[in-house]
Enzyme design. Structure first.
Site, PDB file in Angstrom:
ATOM      1  CG  HIS A 307       3.616  11.049  14.300  1.00 48.49           C
ATOM      2  ND1 HIS A 307       3.634  12.545  15.352  1.00 48.49           N
ATOM      3  CD2 HIS A 307       2.644  11.397  13.445  1.00 48.49           C
ATOM      4  CE1 HIS A 307       2.669  13.054  14.718  1.00 48.49           C
ATOM      5  NE2 HIS A 307       1.918  13.189  13.294  1.00 48.49           N
ATOM      6  CG  ASP A 364       0.354   9.496   6.416  1.00 48.54           C
ATOM      7  OD1 ASP A 364       1.420   9.866   7.153  1.00 48.54           O
ATOM      8  OD2 ASP A 364      -0.612  10.061   5.792  1.00 48.54           O
TER       9      ASP A 364
HETATM   10  C1  SDX Z   1       2.301  12.822   9.405  1.00 49.40           C
HETATM   11  O1  SDX Z   1       3.201  16.647  13.024  1.00 49.40           O
HETATM   12  C2  SDX Z   1       2.490  15.082  12.766  1.00 49.40           C
HETATM   13  O2  SDX Z   1       0.998  15.847  13.283  1.00 49.40           O
HETATM   14  C3  SDX Z   1       2.013  15.578  11.268  1.00 49.40           C
HETATM   15  C4  SDX Z   1       1.220  14.356  11.195  1.00 49.40           C
HETATM   16  C5  SDX Z   1      -0.309  15.243  11.407  1.00 49.40           C
HETATM   17  O3  SDX Z   1      -1.127  14.878  11.478  1.00 49.40           O
HETATM   18  O4  SDX Z   1      -0.063  16.386  10.817  1.00 49.40           O
HETATM   19  O5  SDX Z   1       0.627  13.353  12.084  1.00 49.40           O
HETATM   20  C6  SDX Z   1       0.832  13.735   9.497  1.00 49.40           C
HETATM   21  O6  SDX Z   1       3.200  13.829   8.488  1.00 49.40           O
HETATM   22  C7  SDX Z   1       2.550  11.689   9.619  1.00 49.40           C
HETATM   23  C8  SDX Z   1       3.988  11.841   9.417  1.00 49.40           C
HETATM   24  C9  SDX Z   1       3.899  10.894   7.877  1.00 49.40           C
HETATM   25  N1  SDX Z   1       5.309  10.036   7.297  1.00 49.40           N
HETATM   26  C10 SDX Z   1       6.132   9.226   7.069  1.00 49.40           C
HETATM   27  O7  SDX Z   1       5.482   8.840   7.710  1.00 49.40           O
HETATM   28  C11 SDX Z   1       7.126   9.519   6.766  1.00 49.40           C
HETATM   29  C12 SDX Z   1       7.712   8.152   7.504  1.00 49.40           C
HETATM   30  N2  SDX Z   1       8.505   8.831   9.089  1.00 49.40           N
HETATM   31  C13 SDX Z   1      10.287   8.771   8.976  1.00 49.40           C
HETATM   32  O8  SDX Z   1      10.106  10.171   8.023  1.00 49.40           O
HETATM   33  C14 SDX Z   1       9.515   9.771  10.585  1.00 49.40           C
HETATM   34  O9  SDX Z   1       8.938   8.833  11.651  1.00 49.40           O
HETATM   35  C15 SDX Z   1       8.877  10.735  10.510  1.00 49.40           C
HETATM   36  C16 SDX Z   1       9.434  12.234   9.557  1.00 49.40           C
HETATM   37  C17 SDX Z   1       7.627  10.643  11.009  1.00 49.40           C
HETATM   38  C18 SDX Z   1       9.489  12.223  12.186  1.00 49.40           C
HETATM   39  O10 SDX Z   1      10.733  12.114  12.290  1.00 49.40           O
HETATM   40  P1  SDX Z   1      11.621  12.598  13.370  1.00 49.40           P
HETATM   41  O11 SDX Z   1      10.283  12.448  14.290  1.00 49.40           O
HETATM   42  O12 SDX Z   1      12.003  13.324  12.636  1.00 49.40           O
HETATM   43  O13 SDX Z   1      12.457  11.677  13.813  1.00 49.40           O
HETATM   44  P2  SDX Z   1      13.594  10.608  13.545  1.00 49.40           P
HETATM   45  O14 SDX Z   1      13.694  11.222  12.197  1.00 49.40           O
HETATM   46  O15 SDX Z   1      14.558  11.637  14.097  1.00 49.40           O
HETATM   47  O16 SDX Z   1      13.394   9.476  13.836  1.00 49.40           O
HETATM   48  C19 SDX Z   1      14.439   8.622  14.756  1.00 49.40           C
HETATM   49  C20 SDX Z   1      14.506   7.779  14.667  1.00 49.40           C
HETATM   50  C21 SDX Z   1      16.364   8.111  13.591  1.00 49.40           C
HETATM   51  O17 SDX Z   1      16.455   6.501  13.657  1.00 49.40           O
HETATM   52  P3  SDX Z   1      18.073   6.648  15.112  1.00 49.40           P
HETATM   53  O18 SDX Z   1      19.029   8.331  13.902  1.00 49.40           O
HETATM   54  O19 SDX Z   1      17.551   6.943  16.084  1.00 49.40           O
HETATM   55  O20 SDX Z   1      18.867   5.959  14.323  1.00 49.40           O
HETATM   56  O21 SDX Z   1      13.758   6.979  14.131  1.00 49.40           O
HETATM   57  C22 SDX Z   1      13.763   6.135  12.504  1.00 49.40           C
HETATM   58  C23 SDX Z   1      15.265   7.335  12.576  1.00 49.40           C
HETATM   59  O22 SDX Z   1      15.967   6.753  11.139  1.00 49.40           O
HETATM   60  N3  SDX Z   1      12.818   6.226  11.713  1.00 49.40           N
HETATM   61  C24 SDX Z   1      12.720   5.181  11.139  1.00 49.40           C
HETATM   62  C25 SDX Z   1      11.428   5.692  10.705  1.00 49.40           C
HETATM   63  N4  SDX Z   1      11.330   7.159  11.115  1.00 49.40           N
HETATM   64  C26 SDX Z   1      12.084   7.292  12.147  1.00 49.40           C
HETATM   65  N5  SDX Z   1      12.713   4.011  10.723  1.00 49.40           N
HETATM   66  C27 SDX Z   1      12.876   4.303   9.308  1.00 49.40           C
HETATM   67  N6  SDX Z   1      11.420   4.055   8.874  1.00 49.40           N
HETATM   68  C28 SDX Z   1      10.872   5.055   9.838  1.00 49.40           C
HETATM   69  N7  SDX Z   1       9.929   5.611   8.925  1.00 49.40           N
END
Ligand code: SDX
Length: 428
Positions: A307, A364
């Site tokens: 998140h 989720d």
């Molecule tokens: C919602 O914003 C809100 O409030 C949203 C929400 C709401 O109520 O409105 O809470 C609802 O959208 C919840 C999120 C639902 N999405 C998912 O579950 C999809 C999976 N999660 C990721 O795509 C990600 O965690 C996000 C999109 C939720 C957050 O993305 P960020 O903040 O841009 O984080 P990031 O991609 O920069 O991640 C940081 C690191 C990265 O690795 P490095 O570059 O440091 O090596 O964490 C890794 C990412 O690759 N990472 C994951 C991961 N989530 C982050 N790696 C594997 N699986 C994941 N799920």
């Protein structure tokens, strides 16, 4: 009085005022930065940029805190209803009996759709994505309410638009589902609760009224409560952005649906089920899946994990996890996906990759299992999210207008070609 901040660059030093929020968050006011220095800030994805000051929802991502208008999500989930939370988010205080009755009545009266909208539903192909239908039909509401396309953010006309949207989003969702099933539309039943009426419109048949099980009705209501608002997430920021041009509320929330559809945002609840079913049906070892989610060479993610704000457990995920049990028990369902989800969570929470990046289950991760148990089809999961988020979108839209905010127009740093002369095609 808070300490001011300073920016020093190229021998110049600019003092910037700071704003301290009611929970001691600090915002540096850069509204004069470009005028005074010619510089802008750069923050793709806005991870460090505040778009507004807001009184609606407070999140502390490190402590896993979520409050609507100061009330904790844990208390609201346990003691409140979606209609009460919608009132709270929209009005800023919990309603008394007469306020809630009037609010409820206003919404109940607006549950129907203009008969001609049936032609719109009938015009969609049977396999049309429900989120596409939802966004279209929310905009179509503007065609049937042309006298309400103003952008006032208070008064009787605004309250009527609010009742229409919060009530009809549920009807549009139910009729979208019935269109996909080739079933006749089920008119709303004003004697049922908001969530009960939704279940009725979804699943009742002409001569076979859907039997509303209290645990299921409560689970749907809880789902909506947990999704009602979440400060400046992607879709809420979209609603504010669109509304800032003084576009009407119908088109602003329709745009919010578009943003919510993405698998990184509201589409994640469906993606979690797809992930769990893939693991289940292909007998994938959990450790292998987790390894794939860590592997930067592919786009596998552990859906429902991570998140932008929560760097500890999403409090909504904790609440949903406990409620999934009671719903599955009440419905006497033993869903193997729930066991996979639990084991996957356990593996991930002890894996250095996830622990070091503060990746925990978000709202989720368990919500899809709850919706699946209730009988909501996977392609309707994000529609459910949109129904729940409607009070939050509307309240943010209203707050933005009440602050008389200028139109949103971010700047950029240009990195393209410098000036070059046109070359005729014969010389290229
Ligand atoms: C919602 O914003 C809100 O409030 C949203 C929400 C709401 O109520 O409105 O809470 C609802 O959208 C919840 C999120 C639902 N999405 C998912 O579950 C999809 C999976 N999660 C990721 O795509 C990600 O965690 C996000 C999109 C939720 C957050 O993305 P960020 O903040 O841009 O984080 P990031 O991609 O920069 O991640 C940081 C690191 C990265 O690795 P490095 O570059 O440091 O090596 O964490 C890794 C990412 O690759 N990472 C994951 C991961 N989530 C982050 N790696 C594997 N699986 C994941 N799920």
């Amino acid at each position: 009085m808070s300490e001011n901040a300073f920016i020093e660059y190229d021998g110049n030093k600019l003092e910037l005022e700071t704003m301290i929020g009611s929970e001691n968050e600090i915002g540096v006011d850069i509204t004069q930065l470009r005028a005074k220095t010619g510089m802008i800030t750069l923050d793709p994805g806005y991870g460090n940029t505040g778009s507004c000051a807001s009184d609606i929802t407070y999140i502390d991502g490190d402590k896993g805190i979520l409050r609507y208008r100061g009330y904790s999500i844990e208390e609201l989930a346990e003691k409140s209803t979606f209609m009460e939370c919608a009132f709270l988010i929209l009005k800023g205080h919990l309603p008394n009996h007469s306020e809630l009755a009037e609010f409820d009545q206003g919404i109940s009266e607006q549950a129907g759709l203009h008969y001609s909208m049936k032609n719109n539903f009938d015009g969609f192909p049977a396999n049309a994505p429900p989120m596409a239908i939802l966004s279209s039909m929310l905009n179509t509401l503007a065609c049937y309410n042309t006298e309400l396309l103003m952008t006032e953010h208070e008064g009787e006309a605004f309250e009527l638009v609010v009742s229409k949207i919060i009530s009809k989003v549920r009807t549009i969702a139910a009729w979208t589902y019935r269109t996909s099933q080739g079933r006749a539309y089920m008119p709303p039943n004003p004697n049922l609760s908001y969530s009960g009426n939704f279940l009725h419109m979804m699943f009742s048949q002409p001569f076979d009224e859907y039997k509303i099980i209290p645990e299921v009705e409560a689970a749907v209501d809880l789902f909506f409560v947990l999704h009602a608002d979440h400060e400046q997430n992607c879709s809420t920021s979209t609603v504010r952005m669109v509304g800032s041009s003084r576009a009407n509320l119908f088109s602003s929330v329709a745009a919010g649906v578009g943003a919510l559809w993405g698998p990184l945002h509201g589409g994640a609840n469906a993606a979690v089920i797809d992930m769990l079913e893939n693991i289940h049906s292909n007998g994938i070892k959990l450790s292998d899946y987790v390894d794939a989610a860590k592997d930067k060479n592919n786009d596998t993610k552990l859906m429902g994990f991570g998140h932008r704000v929560y760097k500890s457990f999403d409090p909504r995920a904790k609440i949903l996890k406990t409620h999934v049990d009671s719903v599955l028990e009440a419905l006497k369902i033993d869903d193997p996906l729930l066991n996979i989800a639990r084991e996957l969570e356990e593996v991930a929470l002890h894996d250095e990759y996830f622990v070091s990046r503060n990746l925990y289950p978000n709202v989720d991760f368990y919500s899809g299992i709850l919706l699946k148990a209730i009988g909501i089809p996977v392609d309707m999961f994000t529609v459910m999210f949109a129904i729940g988020r409607m009070p939050g979108w509307i309240s943010n839209w209203r707050e933005m207008l009440s602050h008389n905010q200028r139109i949103c127009r971010p700047r950029q740093v240009y990195t393209g070609e410098n000036l070059r002369p046109y070359v005729s095609i014969s010389d290229r």
